[in-house]
Design a protein around this motif. Structure first.
Motif, PDB file in Angstrom:
ATOM      1  N   ILE A  61       0.838  -1.203   0.000  1.00 42.32           N
ATOM      2  CA  ILE A  61       0.000   0.000   0.000  1.00 42.32           C
ATOM      3  C   ILE A  61       0.870   1.249   0.000  1.00 42.32           C
ATOM      4  CG2 ILE A  61      -1.515   1.408   1.459  1.00 42.32           C
ATOM      5  CD1 ILE A  61      -3.070  -0.571  -0.154  1.00 42.32           C
ATOM      6  N   PHE A  62       1.933   1.244   0.795  1.00 41.63           N
ATOM      7  CA  PHE A  62       2.817   2.415   0.821  1.00 41.63           C
ATOM      8  C   PHE A  62       3.547   2.592  -0.506  1.00 41.63           C
ATOM      9  CE2 PHE A  62       3.016   1.780   5.666  1.00 41.63           C
ATOM     10  CZ  PHE A  62       1.946   2.653   5.854  1.00 41.63           C
ATOM     11  N   ARG A  63       3.866   1.490  -1.179  1.00 38.31           N
ATOM     12  CA  ARG A  63       4.480   1.601  -2.512  1.00 38.31           C
ATOM     13  C   ARG A  63       3.502   2.247  -3.496  1.00 38.31           C
ATOM     14  NH1 ARG A  63       6.650  -4.231  -4.148  1.00 38.31           N
ATOM     15  NH2 ARG A  63       7.146  -3.099  -6.090  1.00 38.31           N
ATOM     16  N   ARG A  64       2.252   1.795  -3.460  1.00 39.05           N
ATOM     17  CA  ARG A  64       1.259   2.385  -4.367  1.00 39.05           C
ATOM     18  C   ARG A  64       0.988   3.838  -4.000  1.00 39.05           C
ATOM     19  NH1 ARG A  64      -0.202   4.181  -8.128  1.00 39.05           N
ATOM     20  NH2 ARG A  64      -2.238   4.067  -9.167  1.00 39.05           N
ATOM     21  N   ALA A  65       0.973   4.145  -2.705  1.00 34.65           N
ATOM     22  CA  ALA A  65       0.746   5.518  -2.265  1.00 34.65           C
ATOM     23  C   ALA A  65       1.858   6.447  -2.729  1.00 34.65           C
ATOM     24  CB  ALA A  65       0.620   5.564  -0.743  1.00 34.65           C
ATOM     25  N   ALA A  66       3.040   5.881  -3.004  1.00 35.94           N
ATOM     26  CA  ALA A  66       4.170   6.660  -3.523  1.00 35.94           C
ATOM     27  C   ALA A  66       4.152   6.728  -5.043  1.00 35.94           C
ATOM     28  CB  ALA A  66       5.487   6.056  -3.039  1.00 35.94           C
ATOM     29  N   ASN A  67       2.997   6.387  -5.636  1.00 36.06           N
ATOM     30  CA  ASN A  67       2.759   6.480  -7.084  1.00 36.06           C
ATOM     31  C   ASN A  67       3.476   5.413  -7.900  1.00 36.06           C
ATOM     32  OD1 ASN A  67       0.991   8.871  -7.281  1.00 36.06           O
ATOM     33  ND2 ASN A  67       2.778   9.944  -6.451  1.00 36.06           N
ATOM     34  N   GLU A  68       3.974   4.358  -7.257  1.00 38.03           N
ATOM     35  CA  GLU A  68       4.495   3.243  -8.045  1.00 38.03           C
ATOM     36  C   GLU A  68       3.325   2.583  -8.769  1.00 38.03           C
ATOM     37  OE1 GLU A  68       7.069  -0.899  -7.622  1.00 38.03           O
ATOM     38  OE2 GLU A  68       6.908   0.462  -5.906  1.00 38.03           O
ATOM     39  N   PRO A  69       3.440   2.345 -10.074  1.00 32.01           N
ATOM     40  CA  PRO A  69       2.315   1.758 -10.808  1.00 32.01           C
ATOM     41  C   PRO A  69       1.875   0.414 -10.224  1.00 32.01           C
ATOM     42  CG  PRO A  69       3.934   2.630 -12.335  1.00 32.01           C
ATOM     43  CD  PRO A  69       4.560   2.697 -10.976  1.00 32.01           C
ATOM     44  N   LEU A  70       0.577   0.215 -10.207  1.00 35.92           N
ATOM     45  CA  LEU A  70       0.019  -1.036  -9.696  1.00 35.92           C
ATOM     46  C   LEU A  70       0.602  -2.236 -10.434  1.00 35.92           C
ATOM     47  CD1 LEU A  70      -2.212  -2.328  -7.858  1.00 35.92           C
ATOM     48  CD2 LEU A  70      -3.751  -2.130  -9.827  1.00 35.92           C
ATOM     49  N   GLN A  71       0.821  -2.084 -11.750  1.00 34.70           N
ATOM     50  CA  GLN A  71       1.322  -3.203 -12.559  1.00 34.70           C
ATOM     51  C   GLN A  71       2.711  -3.638 -12.130  1.00 34.70           C
ATOM     52  OE1 GLN A  71      -0.009  -0.374 -13.629  1.00 34.70           O
ATOM     53  NE2 GLN A  71      -1.430  -0.697 -15.346  1.00 34.70           N
ATOM     54  N   TYR A  72       3.545  -2.704 -11.707  1.00 34.29           N
ATOM     55  CA  TYR A  72       4.884  -3.070 -11.248  1.00 34.29           C
ATOM     56  C   TYR A  72       4.835  -3.798  -9.903  1.00 34.29           C
ATOM     57  CZ  TYR A  72       7.211  -0.144 -14.796  1.00 34.29           C
ATOM     58  OH  TYR A  72       7.677   0.403 -15.960  1.00 34.29           O
ATOM     59  N   ILE A  73       3.898  -3.408  -9.068  1.00 38.68           N
ATOM     60  CA  ILE A  73       3.764  -4.083  -7.778  1.00 38.68           C
ATOM     61  C   ILE A  73       3.243  -5.502  -7.976  1.00 38.68           C
ATOM     62  CG2 ILE A  73       2.684  -3.997  -5.501  1.00 38.68           C
ATOM     63  CD1 ILE A  73       2.451  -0.941  -5.873  1.00 38.68           C
ATOM     64  N   LEU A  74       2.258  -5.653  -8.865  1.00 37.82           N
ATOM     65  CA  LEU A  74       1.675  -6.971  -9.135  1.00 37.82           C
ATOM     66  C   LEU A  74       2.540  -7.801 -10.084  1.00 37.82           C
ATOM     67  CD1 LEU A  74      -2.069  -5.947  -9.664  1.00 37.82           C
ATOM     68  CD2 LEU A  74      -1.014  -6.878  -7.591  1.00 37.82           C
ATOM     69  N   LYS A  75       3.455  -7.135 -10.814  1.00 36.40           N
ATOM     70  CA  LYS A  75       4.342  -7.776 -11.786  1.00 36.40           C
ATOM     71  C   LYS A  75       3.581  -8.369 -12.977  1.00 36.40           C
ATOM     72  CE  LYS A  75       8.052  -6.951  -9.372  1.00 36.40           C
ATOM     73  NZ  LYS A  75       8.956  -5.856  -9.790  1.00 36.40           N
ATOM     74  N   ARG A  76       2.488  -7.738 -13.358  1.00 36.15           N
ATOM     75  CA  ARG A  76       1.741  -8.262 -14.503  1.00 36.15           C
ATOM     76  C   ARG A  76       0.851  -7.179 -15.105  1.00 36.15           C
ATOM     77  NH1 ARG A  76      -0.840 -10.656  -9.975  1.00 36.15           N
ATOM     78  NH2 ARG A  76      -3.008  -9.993  -9.730  1.00 36.15           N
ATOM     79  N   GLN A  77       0.529  -7.382 -16.385  1.00 35.91           N
ATOM     80  CA  GLN A  77      -0.396  -6.512 -17.104  1.00 35.91           C
ATOM     81  C   GLN A  77      -1.016  -7.312 -18.238  1.00 35.91           C
ATOM     82  OE1 GLN A  77      -1.992  -3.934 -16.828  1.00 35.91           O
ATOM     83  NE2 GLN A  77      -2.139  -2.672 -18.645  1.00 35.91           N
ATOM     84  N   GLU A  78      -2.313  -7.181 -18.416  1.00 38.73           N
ATOM     85  CA  GLU A  78      -2.990  -7.871 -19.519  1.00 38.73           C
ATOM     86  C   GLU A  78      -2.911  -7.027 -20.778  1.00 38.73           C
ATOM     87  OE1 GLU A  78      -7.499  -8.959 -20.810  1.00 38.73           O
ATOM     88  OE2 GLU A  78      -6.919  -9.614 -18.781  1.00 38.73           O
ATOM     89  N   PHE A  79      -2.716  -7.717 -21.905  1.00 38.88           N
ATOM     90  CA  PHE A  79      -2.682  -7.054 -23.209  1.00 38.88           C
ATOM     91  C   PHE A  79      -3.152  -8.054 -24.251  1.00 38.88           C
ATOM     92  CE2 PHE A  79      -0.648  -5.768 -27.185  1.00 38.88           C
ATOM     93  CZ  PHE A  79      -0.939  -4.420 -27.234  1.00 38.88           C
ATOM     94  N   MET A  80      -4.148  -7.686 -25.030  1.00 41.37           N
ATOM     95  CA  MET A  80      -4.695  -8.563 -26.069  1.00 41.37           C
ATOM     96  C   MET A  80      -5.112  -9.925 -25.502  1.00 41.37           C
ATOM     97  SD  MET A  80      -4.938  -6.969 -28.983  1.00 41.37           S
ATOM     98  CE  MET A  80      -5.256  -8.353 -30.071  1.00 41.37           C
ATOM     99  N   GLY A  81      -5.651  -9.911 -24.288  1.00 40.00           N
ATOM    100  CA  GLY A  81      -6.110 -11.154 -23.687  1.00 40.00           C
ATOM    101  C   GLY A  81      -5.006 -12.035 -23.146  1.00 40.00           C
ATOM    102  N   LEU A  82      -3.765 -11.567 -23.167  1.00 37.25           N
ATOM    103  CA  LEU A  82      -2.621 -12.321 -22.669  1.00 37.25           C
ATOM    104  C   LEU A  82      -2.051 -11.609 -21.443  1.00 37.25           C
ATOM    105  CD1 LEU A  82      -0.842 -12.890 -26.110  1.00 37.25           C
ATOM    106  CD2 LEU A  82      -2.386 -14.488 -24.940  1.00 37.25           C
ATOM    107  N   GLU A  83      -1.488 -12.373 -20.524  1.00 37.47           N
ATOM    108  CA  GLU A  83      -0.902 -11.765 -19.325  1.00 37.47           C
ATOM    109  C   GLU A  83       0.607 -11.671 -19.481  1.00 37.47           C
ATOM    110  OE1 GLU A  83      -2.396 -12.504 -15.161  1.00 37.47           O
ATOM    111  OE2 GLU A  83      -0.390 -13.400 -14.980  1.00 37.47           O
ATOM    112  N   PHE A  84       1.127 -10.455 -19.337  1.00 40.14           N
ATOM    113  CA  PHE A  84       2.544 -10.188 -19.497  1.00 40.14           C
ATOM    114  C   PHE A  84       3.179  -9.845 -18.158  1.00 40.14           C
ATOM    115  CE2 PHE A  84       0.887  -9.656 -23.703  1.00 40.14           C
ATOM    116  CZ  PHE A  84       1.909 -10.086 -24.545  1.00 40.14           C
ATOM    117  N   TYR A  85       4.379 -10.372 -17.950  1.00 43.26           N
ATOM    118  CA  TYR A  85       5.189  -9.953 -16.813  1.00 43.26           C
ATOM    119  C   TYR A  85       5.761  -8.575 -17.134  1.00 43.26           C
ATOM    120  CZ  TYR A  85       9.153  -9.556 -13.637  1.00 43.26           C
ATOM    121  OH  TYR A  85      10.044  -9.099 -12.713  1.00 43.26           O
ATOM    122  N   VAL A  86       5.707  -7.661 -16.161  1.00 40.66           N
ATOM    123  CA  VAL A  86       6.308  -6.336 -16.336  1.00 40.66           C
ATOM    124  C   VAL A  86       7.051  -5.954 -15.066  1.00 40.66           C
ATOM    125  CG1 VAL A  86       4.638  -5.485 -18.035  1.00 40.66           C
ATOM    126  CG2 VAL A  86       4.171  -5.161 -15.596  1.00 40.66           C
TER     127      VAL A  86
END
Length: 281
Positions: A61-86
């Motif tokens: 929560i403190f990482r997100r509160a410091a404006n770190e993108p949610l995707q970097y905290i979760l280490k994933r992002q969906e694109f074109m129906g596929l899940e990518f590590y980021v």
């Protein structure tokens, strides 16, 4: 704290820092810490968190509160129906970029219906996480796909994504189009850095956690399009095409560059109706 109290606390902390979608982000982060789906949080509303779970949740929560993108905290992002590590080595794939892949698939389908079906060579410049190249390889097995990037760290992420998703893509390290010179390509696609220096300074704070090299396209944001307009013709087959993502206000300038080099151009909008992709042939 119980799960319900943790969710409320997390939302409150994010709201205090001006984070949009605070409740959604707080819920996702708690679900990640507890290794549960988000809906299970509501079914186990009264369960107490362990000390370790509570400490882990406070940390994210403190990482997100410091404006770190949610995707970097979760280490994933969906694109074109596929899940990518980021992670911090790559730009986070955006939904707007899906328009580029959708248009590419439409063009390829149309050419196949006209009897031109064959193995096609595709180069993805500035591949980053590999989202464009991997999506093409996934949805079009007849494509021979190469992804290039100047960053060795980005290519490590792209390789990891390709291996996990089980698609064959060749990765080459080098500056923009340099790694694909000396060959002929049916398609060159790219989501290059296209943010001007002035606009970059006004971006949302989350942007500054992503690699600046993936955003900055020179003083006016157009440096990479100028290079591609100069270098593209010897790289394309006679029927070869370019598909490029652009900033919402760059269509006229980019189309002019390519028309001056003898290309025909067509502009496609994103779902919000803003200019987003240019086809040059």
């Amino acid at each position: 704290m119980k799960i319900r109290d943790s969710m409320r606390w997390g939302e409150s902390e994010l709201i205090k820092k001006g984070i949009e979608n605070a409740r959604f982000d707080a819920d996702l982060l708690l679900a990640e810490v507890l290794k549960k789906r988000r809906d299970r949080l509501y079914l186990e509303w009264d369960r107490n968190l362990s000390e370790q779970e509570e400490a882990s949740y406070r940390k994210v929560i403190f990482r997100r509160a410091a404006n770190e993108p949610l995707q970097y905290i979760l280490k994933r992002q969906e694109f074109m129906g596929l899940e990518f590590y980021v992670d911090e080595r790559v730009l986070i794939p955006r939904a707007d970029s899906e328009i580029l892949i959708e248009k590419w698939l439409e063009i390829v389908k149309s050419e196949n219906e006209q009897g031109q079906g064959r193995l096609i060579k595709v180069a993805d410049l500035c591949t980053g996480s590999g989202a464009l190249a991997i999506s093409i390889a996934h949805y079009c097995p007849s494509a021979e796909v190469v992804g290039t990037d100047l960053s060795s760290g980005a290519l490590e992420v792209a390789r990891q994504n390709a291996e996990r998703l089980g698609v064959p893509v060749q990765w080459r390290e080098g500056d923009f189009a340099d790694p694909i010179k000396g060959e002929y390509w049916d398609y060159i696609i790219t989501n290059p850095p296209y943010v001007s220096a002035e606009d970059y300074g006004q971006c949302a704070p989350e942007i500054f956690h992503e690699p600046s090299i993936a955003f900055l396209g020179g003083p006016d944001g157009l440096d990479f399009y100028r290079r591609l307009a100069e270098e593209a013709r010897p790289l394309l087959t006679p029927q070869g095409k370019l598909l490029m993502e652009i900033g919402w206000d760059q269509a006229e300038a980019v189309c002019t560059m390519f028309r001056m080099k003898g290309f025909e151009t067509q502009v496609f909008p994103d779902l919000a109706g803003r200019d987003r992709v240019i086809l040059a042939r």
